[in-house]
Structures are given as structure tokens and as C-alpha cells.
Design a protein around this motif. Sequence first.
Motif, PDB file in Angstrom:
ATOM      1  N   UNK A 571      -9.597  -8.207  -2.057  1.00 37.22           N
ATOM      2  CA  UNK A 571      -8.386  -9.022  -1.953  1.00 37.22           C
ATOM      3  C   UNK A 571      -7.166  -8.255  -2.437  1.00 37.22           C
ATOM      4  N   UNK A 572      -7.343  -7.517  -3.550  1.00 37.11           N
ATOM      5  CA  UNK A 572      -6.222  -6.728  -4.064  1.00 37.11           C
ATOM      6  C   UNK A 572      -5.858  -5.587  -3.120  1.00 37.11           C
ATOM      7  N   UNK A 573      -6.858  -5.026  -2.443  1.00 36.23           N
ATOM      8  CA  UNK A 573      -6.550  -3.970  -1.470  1.00 36.23           C
ATOM      9  C   UNK A 573      -5.759  -4.523  -0.285  1.00 36.23           C
ATOM     10  N   UNK A 574      -6.073  -5.760   0.123  1.00 38.27           N
ATOM     11  CA  UNK A 574      -5.250  -6.392   1.164  1.00 38.27           C
ATOM     12  C   UNK A 574      -3.824  -6.592   0.684  1.00 38.27           C
ATOM     13  N   UNK A 575      -3.690  -7.007  -0.579  1.00 39.16           N
ATOM     14  CA  UNK A 575      -2.354  -7.181  -1.150  1.00 39.16           C
ATOM     15  C   UNK A 575      -1.634  -5.846  -1.262  1.00 39.16           C
ATOM     16  N   UNK A 576      -2.411  -4.797  -1.588  1.00 39.14           N
ATOM     17  CA  UNK A 576      -1.833  -3.461  -1.653  1.00 39.14           C
ATOM     18  C   UNK A 576      -1.332  -3.019  -0.280  1.00 39.14           C
ATOM     19  N   UNK A 577      -2.123  -3.298   0.743  1.00 37.30           N
ATOM     20  CA  UNK A 577      -1.707  -2.922   2.093  1.00 37.30           C
ATOM     21  C   UNK A 577      -0.416  -3.637   2.480  1.00 37.30           C
ATOM     22  N   UNK A 578      -0.337  -4.907   2.112  1.00 36.17           N
ATOM     23  CA  UNK A 578       0.886  -5.660   2.402  1.00 36.17           C
ATOM     24  C   UNK A 578       2.081  -5.069   1.682  1.00 36.17           C
ATOM     25  N   UNK A 579       1.899  -4.836   0.376  1.00 34.12           N
ATOM     26  CA  UNK A 579       3.021  -4.318  -0.408  1.00 34.12           C
ATOM     27  C   UNK A 579       3.428  -2.928   0.066  1.00 34.12           C
ATOM     28  N   UNK A 580       2.453  -2.063   0.296  1.00 34.54           N
ATOM     29  CA  UNK A 580       2.775  -0.705   0.721  1.00 34.54           C
ATOM     30  C   UNK A 580       3.401  -0.705   2.112  1.00 34.54           C
ATOM     31  N   UNK A 581       2.916  -1.588   2.978  1.00 39.23           N
ATOM     32  CA  UNK A 581       3.518  -1.678   4.310  1.00 39.23           C
ATOM     33  C   UNK A 581       4.964  -2.125   4.246  1.00 39.23           C
ATOM     34  N   UNK A 582       5.247  -3.116   3.376  1.00 39.04           N
ATOM     35  CA  UNK A 582       6.625  -3.573   3.226  1.00 39.04           C
ATOM     36  C   UNK A 582       7.507  -2.477   2.639  1.00 39.04           C
ATOM     37  N   UNK A 583       6.984  -1.743   1.678  1.00 37.67           N
ATOM     38  CA  UNK A 583       7.772  -0.651   1.086  1.00 37.67           C
ATOM     39  C   UNK A 583       8.096   0.404   2.123  1.00 37.67           C
ATOM     40  N   UNK A 584       7.095   0.788   2.911  1.00 38.43           N
ATOM     41  CA  UNK A 584       7.327   1.807   3.923  1.00 38.43           C
ATOM     42  C   UNK A 584       8.281   1.307   4.994  1.00 38.43           C
ATOM     43  N   UNK A 585       8.148   0.037   5.372  1.00 36.77           N
ATOM     44  CA  UNK A 585       9.063  -0.525   6.367  1.00 36.77           C
ATOM     45  C   UNK A 585      10.495  -0.538   5.848  1.00 36.77           C
ATOM     46  N   UNK A 586      10.675  -0.976   4.594  1.00 34.34           N
ATOM     47  CA  UNK A 586      12.019  -1.003   4.011  1.00 34.34           C
ATOM     48  C   UNK A 586      12.578   0.409   3.874  1.00 34.34           C
ATOM     49  N   UNK A 587      11.712   1.337   3.451  1.00 39.09           N
ATOM     50  CA  UNK A 587      12.180   2.720   3.316  1.00 39.09           C
ATOM     51  C   UNK A 587      12.589   3.292   4.668  1.00 39.09           C
ATOM     52  N   UNK A 588      11.845   2.968   5.723  1.00 41.12           N
ATOM     53  CA  UNK A 588      12.199   3.456   7.054  1.00 41.12           C
ATOM     54  C   UNK A 588      13.529   2.905   7.531  1.00 41.12           C
ATOM     55  N   UNK A 589      13.733   1.602   7.266  1.00 41.36           N
ATOM     56  CA  UNK A 589      15.006   1.004   7.653  1.00 41.36           C
ATOM     57  C   UNK A 589      16.162   1.609   6.876  1.00 41.36           C
ATOM     58  N   UNK A 590      15.967   1.833   5.585  1.00 39.91           N
ATOM     59  CA  UNK A 590      17.043   2.376   4.762  1.00 39.91           C
ATOM     60  C   UNK A 590      17.373   3.807   5.187  1.00 39.91           C
ATOM     61  N   UNK A 591      16.341   4.572   5.521  1.00 41.06           N
ATOM     62  CA  UNK A 591      16.620   5.948   5.952  1.00 41.06           C
ATOM     63  C   UNK A 591      17.336   5.940   7.308  1.00 41.06           C
ATOM     64  N   UNK A 592      16.891   5.038   8.184  1.00 38.83           N
ATOM     65  CA  UNK A 592      17.507   4.966   9.514  1.00 38.83           C
ATOM     66  C   UNK A 592      18.973   4.551   9.431  1.00 38.83           C
ATOM     67  N   UNK A 593      19.260   3.631   8.501  1.00 40.60           N
ATOM     68  CA  UNK A 593      20.631   3.125   8.367  1.00 40.60           C
ATOM     69  C   UNK A 593      21.258   3.638   7.075  1.00 40.60           C
ATOM     70  N   UNK A 594      20.955   4.900   6.754  1.00 38.37           N
ATOM     71  CA  UNK A 594      21.396   5.430   5.474  1.00 38.37           C
ATOM     72  C   UNK A 594      22.914   5.499   5.339  1.00 38.37           C
ATOM     73  N   UNK A 595      23.663   5.570   6.450  1.00 34.77           N
ATOM     74  CA  UNK A 595      25.134   5.671   6.374  1.00 34.77           C
ATOM     75  C   UNK A 595      25.804   4.318   6.493  1.00 34.77           C
ATOM     76  N   UNK A 596      25.041   3.270   6.624  1.00 37.07           N
ATOM     77  CA  UNK A 596      25.626   1.939   6.805  1.00 37.07           C
ATOM     78  C   UNK A 596      26.120   1.408   5.485  1.00 37.07           C
ATOM     79  N   UNK A 597      27.102   0.482   5.543  1.00 36.75           N
ATOM     80  CA  UNK A 597      27.621  -0.112   4.291  1.00 36.75           C
ATOM     81  C   UNK A 597      26.534  -0.783   3.457  1.00 36.75           C
ATOM     82  N   UNK A 598      25.588  -1.424   4.144  1.00 37.70           N
ATOM     83  CA  UNK A 598      24.539  -2.127   3.386  1.00 37.70           C
ATOM     84  C   UNK A 598      23.752  -1.153   2.536  1.00 37.70           C
TER      85      UNK A 598
END
Length: 852
Positions: A571-598
Motif C-alpha cells: 500500500x505504501x509503495x502505491x502511495x509512493x508511486x502516486x507521490x513520485x508521479x506527482x512530483x515528476x509531473x510538477x517538475x516537468x511542468x515547472x521546467x517546461x514553463x520555467x520562464x513563465x510568471x507563475x
Amino acid sequence: MLGPAVLGLSLWALLHLGTGAPLCLSQQLRMNGDYVLGGLFPLSEAGEAGLGSRTRPSSPVCTRFSSNGLLWALAMKMAVEEINNRSDLLPGLRLGYDLFDTCSEPVLAMKPSLMFLAKADSHDIAAYCNYTQYQPRVLAVIGPHSSELSVVTGKFFGFFLMPQVSYGASMELLSARETFPSFFRTVPSDRVQLTAAVELLQEFGWNWVAALGSDDEYGRQGLGIFSTLAAARGICIAHEGLVPLPRADGPLLGKVQDVLHQVNQSSVQVVLLFTSARAAHALFSYSISSKLSPKVWVASEAWLTSDLVMGLPGMAQVGTVLGFLQRGAQLHKFSQYVKTHLALAADPVFCAALGEREQGLEEDVVGRRCPQCDCITLQNVSAGLNHHQTFSVYAAVYSVAQALHNTLQCNASGCPMQDPVKPWQLLENMYNLTFHAGGLTLRFNSNGNVDMEYDLKLWVWQGPVPELHDVGRFNGSLWTDSLKIRWHTSNNQKPVSQCSRQCQEGQVRRVKGFHSCCYDCVDCKAGSYRKSPDDLACSFCNQDEWSPERSTRCFRRRLRFLAWGEPAVLLLLLLLSLALGLVLAALGLFIRHRDSPLVQASGGPLACFGLVCLGLVCLSVLLFPGQPSSALCLAQQPSSHLPLTGCLSTLILQAAEIFVESELPLSWADRLSGCLRGPWAWLVVLLAMLVEAALCAWYLVAFPPEVVTDWRVLPTEALVHCRTRSWVSFGLVHATNATLAFLCFLGTFLVQSRPGRYNRARGLTFAMLAYFITWVSFVPLLANVQVVLRPAVQMGALLLCVLGILAAFHLPRCYLLVRQPELNTPEFFLGRGPGDARDRNDADTGNQGKPE
């Protein structure tokens, strides 16, 4: 042996045997020879009033005839005659015999003993300083039959070193070479018989018994040996007593009653009766008359075959009688020999010739040897023709003959030694003697005993006198045929004689009272076991073993730790997959929009660094499952808290920037905002991580966690875990992150957002609240959960902390980047649109224009 002529003459007498005519059997108890052997046999018994009322040293009259004694005497006659007719044993020599009646009394056995020690051809005993050259009337003595008589005569003959071979005395005391240097016997000692009796009790599970012995040396010593052997085998003696012997003033009825009542009160069902025949007769006489409850009687050899006891009226009521009898060779010619000599004793011609041939032995001193023997019939002695001690008498004669053969250095041509052999010279060749009798090879050991097998006999009633049936044997170990035993109980059920029931598996005995056989059964608790059925206490398992309640063995403990396949870890590994997936998704978005005001408003590169740190926190969770090792224990806390410090240090810069922009004057805000971005911001992050790294290093050096195996926490498993040596140092490792989170919370909690702008403070506030809720809940949960689940609690706390920061701070920004890109403007996130500076200056001017 008898010739054809004599056999022919005896036919007529045999046909008339039993008509009541007197015999001359008493005249056949003596015979001359080159060497004479003395014999002591219980041909009769003295009257009960004969000994106690004596006032002068005269011999009482022996009235009661003993058929067994006569048969044993005839067995000696047969052995001597066989030896005299052999050419390979004592060739050219003739043995004689001189047989006397002991009346089964030690006092009366002394007179024939004196006759044996009298000088040859005389009835005088001279006193000398040295008896080396003394030649007594007889060379050796066969008998007597009982231990009581042998103790008396053994010391007497031992002084003269005259060999004495008993055919029935079994007392262990007689094995003492210092006291009885010239005593031998062709029966085993009582210790062998009692060892067999103890094994019999064990065979049938009887450990609660009574032990009775006759009130004489035989019975007392037998009880002593039995007590020692029984105690060594875990057999308890509920009552031990002595049966008095009948005396002239009566059979001591009161004492017999006391003994039997004590046995009945002890509720035992098995009684070992180690007594003489007369004591057993007195005991059973009262038992039958009082109608006492039947029991199992384990008999001694002294009374098991006694006519006095077996013929007692009502003996079938006493219960089951078992006992051991010595096994010897069958003397197939003996029955015919007895019949022939009884027939010859009824022949007047033979009797007249016998009297003339055996003149010279004085009857004026000893009187008629056995007057009762001249008034018997074949029916009187037929029951004892196969008595077990007949072979013992036969073997005793052959042992003396073989020793004399060796002493005279005889060979096939004759005996070279011509000088008469003295008794002490014969004794030298008796020690460790090997001889043959009846087809058996026997040997005297160093104590003068022979090793022979025993038959287990059972009394079976098919008439007025019981028959002896074989139901087992003992030859060092016991074998029984239980199917042949007929018990006195209903339905032929084996009697039970135990003070307490047998304990079940996994129970031990807790003794109550003085007897180890009386006990309560106690269960062995978990972690202990019963090693053997005789244990009085449970044995504890080793620390690497376990056992359930009432166990008879221990089991190896299985190593227990937070395994990868456990449901909680999955169960914790499923939670880890969720958390790590969200972190990687957020990191990808931030890198893609690194010059944006947000992204710039979120910290730009610092925000990406914070997401990377959150990803490392997620990955650190993988160090907690699996079997712990020293390296894993050392790496768990630094690998999780250092990245978390990096993330929180970027967030505190965001909180400081928000606080400066919203709460400080514009001139200060512009100056400080520049310091909170760029290289100075990275310096703050570095300093925070260095502080945390220093605390972690101190924690690992001063109080390093260690891998321990705990054998006590889990009932059936061995818990392997990382033990925290100091909870204070563990708390200090969390202190840096807690301080950063608290400062971040204070910097954003009271800040109000401006209309038309993104509220950055609210996300940080909720992120820090999620952090505190997670770790404040972690403390009591960690303290109360099982040790094996503590790694899972730490994993869950780290993942929930990451998810809380993501959900409160990063994911809303990701939502705006994906779903509302039109809001990603400098005015909404950075406050750089038209009117921003003016609003800020107006606010400052308004503040300055206000009166104090």
C-alpha cells in the motif's frame, strides 16, 4: 546307575508302592566314597512349639514332611551316582554323600554342620591353632536351601574355608567375600530377581506399590535393595512393612493385621511380597479370613512355589500372583529316577542289602535321618518332580566335582594327585570355576554367583492348587506376553496402581506430599516445553526458539522484519508511486514553463530544486522495507531529512519574500526582495542543509542506530530492526525541519493577499499545516505501534508530508498552468502590472499622512 537285575527286582515293589508298607528311603541318604559331600535339605519342619519351649540343648522333633526337600536330596543322589559312573569326570574315584535334615531352622542346621566338620571317621571336632592339615568328615557341603540358614552356616563353614554351594539361598549379603569366603550358589542373587521385579512394575505402569518383607535378614535386606532400585526407576512405595514370622506363642496376629490394614489404607493395587514361605503363609491366612480386597502380588522366589502357601485354602481369593523363577535345564531322567528309588525303597531285599553295605555311620548321634520319608507314596512327591530348584541341586554337585577334578589334576587316564584334598585346597579351584551340568555351561563369578535366566510365572487356578504358567522371561531385560495373563479384575482388565493419573502431552508433574508419584499436572506455558515424561519442571526454549502452550518441543524462530511483500508495504509503495508521479509531473511542468510568471513567482530554479528534493524524499522511503543492515540503518534518517530540509529551505524563501512584499515599506521590500532571489537565496538553502547535515552527522557518530534482533517482542518470531539509541538526538534531527516549517508558517499566516493577485501565502500556510499535522501525528503513533511496523509509520509520514506539500503548494500552480493558462501573467503572480507601484506608493503616503 541301577543294573538290570535291580530294576527287575524293583518291578514288584513298584506295583505295591502306596500300600502303606514302610520304606527304607531314610537309609539311602548316606553313602561312603573316596570323598564325601555333605548335604543340607529341608526334609521336614519343626513344630511351632518345639523351639520356643526348649530349656535344654536337645533337638526338637521335626514332624511336618517336606516333599521338595526329599526330591532335592534325591537330585543330589542322582548327580553323585552319574558322576561315579562317568569316565571323563573324576575317573577312578568314587564320591559319597551324607545328607541331613535341617528342619528349615537355623538352630537345627547347626548339628549336621558340626557333624560335617568332625574329623574323618569320628564325630569329634578338635581345637587347633592351624587347621591346614585338618581333614574333616566331608570335603564340601551342598545347601542349605534358604538364605536364613545359609547366613548361619556360611560363617561357620567360612572359618574352616570349607566350600559350601547353596541351591536356593539368594540373599545379596551372601555375595560379600569378606564375610562368606567359601560360599557359592547355583542361583542368582536377590538383586537380579528384584531388578526383574522393578522392570515388571515399569512394564505395566505400576508406580504406586506396597513392599512387604519377612521380619528376618532375608526380608529386610530384600526390601532395602528393592527400595533403592524402585527409587532409581521412579516407583514410589506407598507403604513398606515387615511381616512377623510365626512363633511358639502364636502367629503374632495383631502385627499381621496392622501390616495388611496399612496396605489397604494406602489404596495400592500391587504388593511386592518378599518373604519366606512361613511369613507369606501367616499373611495370607489373615488376608483370606478377613476377606481383604484382592490385589496383584509380586512374589519372591522363596514362596512362589511353596506348598505351604499354594495349598492354603482360599488362596484363589487373594488376587493375581506373579513372580520370577530361575530357569534351569530339564532333568528328563529325574522322574524315572525317583520312581525307581521309591520302588527300591519298598523292596525288603534291597533294603536289607543297603543296611549291610552302609554300616559305620553312627545313627546313635544323628538318629534316623528322615523317618517321615519311609511313610510316603509316589503321589506325595509327584507334584514337585519338576521343581525349578532341582536343577540347582544337580548343578551344585557338578560344580564341586569339577573343582575336585581340577584340584586332583585328573585326565582321561586318572587323577595323578594321590594326597587327600583338604577343603581349603578345593576352595582355591572353586573361584571363577566354569563347569557343565545338564547340557548348560555355568560359571561362578568373583562373588560366587551364577548368571541364569528367569521365567515370569503366573498362578493359574484350575484346581485346588494353582499351576505355574510361563508369561515372560528376564535375561537382563524383561519380555512379557500380556495376552496370557489372567487378571483377577472384571473383564480381565489390567489393574491400575498409580497415585496420580498420567500427565498429558505438554504437562509436567508438580509433586504434592512426600511421594514423587503423587502430583498435580501443570501445563507448560508458551516459551517452555516438557523435555521428557519424568520432568518435574518445564524446560525453557532457547532465545532463538519458541513454543506454544503445552508443547513437547521448541521451534526455530523465523526472522521478522518489514518485508517487501507485506500488505502495508504494498500500500505504501502505491502511495509512493502516486507521490513520485506527482512530483515528476510538477517538475516537468515547472521546467517546461520555467520562464513563465507563475514559475518565477514560485521561485524559479529554487522551485525546481524543491521538487527534486521532494522526489528524493519519496525515494528515501525505499530504504525502510526489507531486512535491516548496518548501512541501511545509518542511511535512513539522513537520506530522508536532508532532502526535506532542502525543500523546506526553498519554501521559507518564498514565505520571506511574501512577508517582505506585503508587510514592509516598498523601499525595504525592493532591497530585500533582491536578496531573497539569486545567489543569496542558494546560500540560505546551502546553510540550512549544512546545519541539517551537521545534526545528522552528530546523530550518526554519537548515537548510531544499530541492527538488533529482539527475541521477546513477538511470540513466535525474532524481530530484526534498526534500534534508535537516543530519542533526544532523533528529535534534534527533526528540529531543523520543524524550525524551518514553523518560520515559514509564521511568515505567511497573517499575510493578506491583494485583490486581483494570486494568494501565494495561503498555499504555503496550508503546506506547513500539512507538515505539522503529519509529524505531530507521527510521534504518538510511533510510540504506540508495534516495533515491526515503525518503519512503515516513518514511510507513511514521509509520503504524507510530501503529498501535503504538493497538494497545498505545487499542485494548485500546476492546475493553473494546465487548466487556466490565461492567468499566467506578471500582473497576477508578480504584481508588475499598471497601478501596482502607484497603489503601493499611495499606501505608503497615506500612512505617512496619518496623524500619530
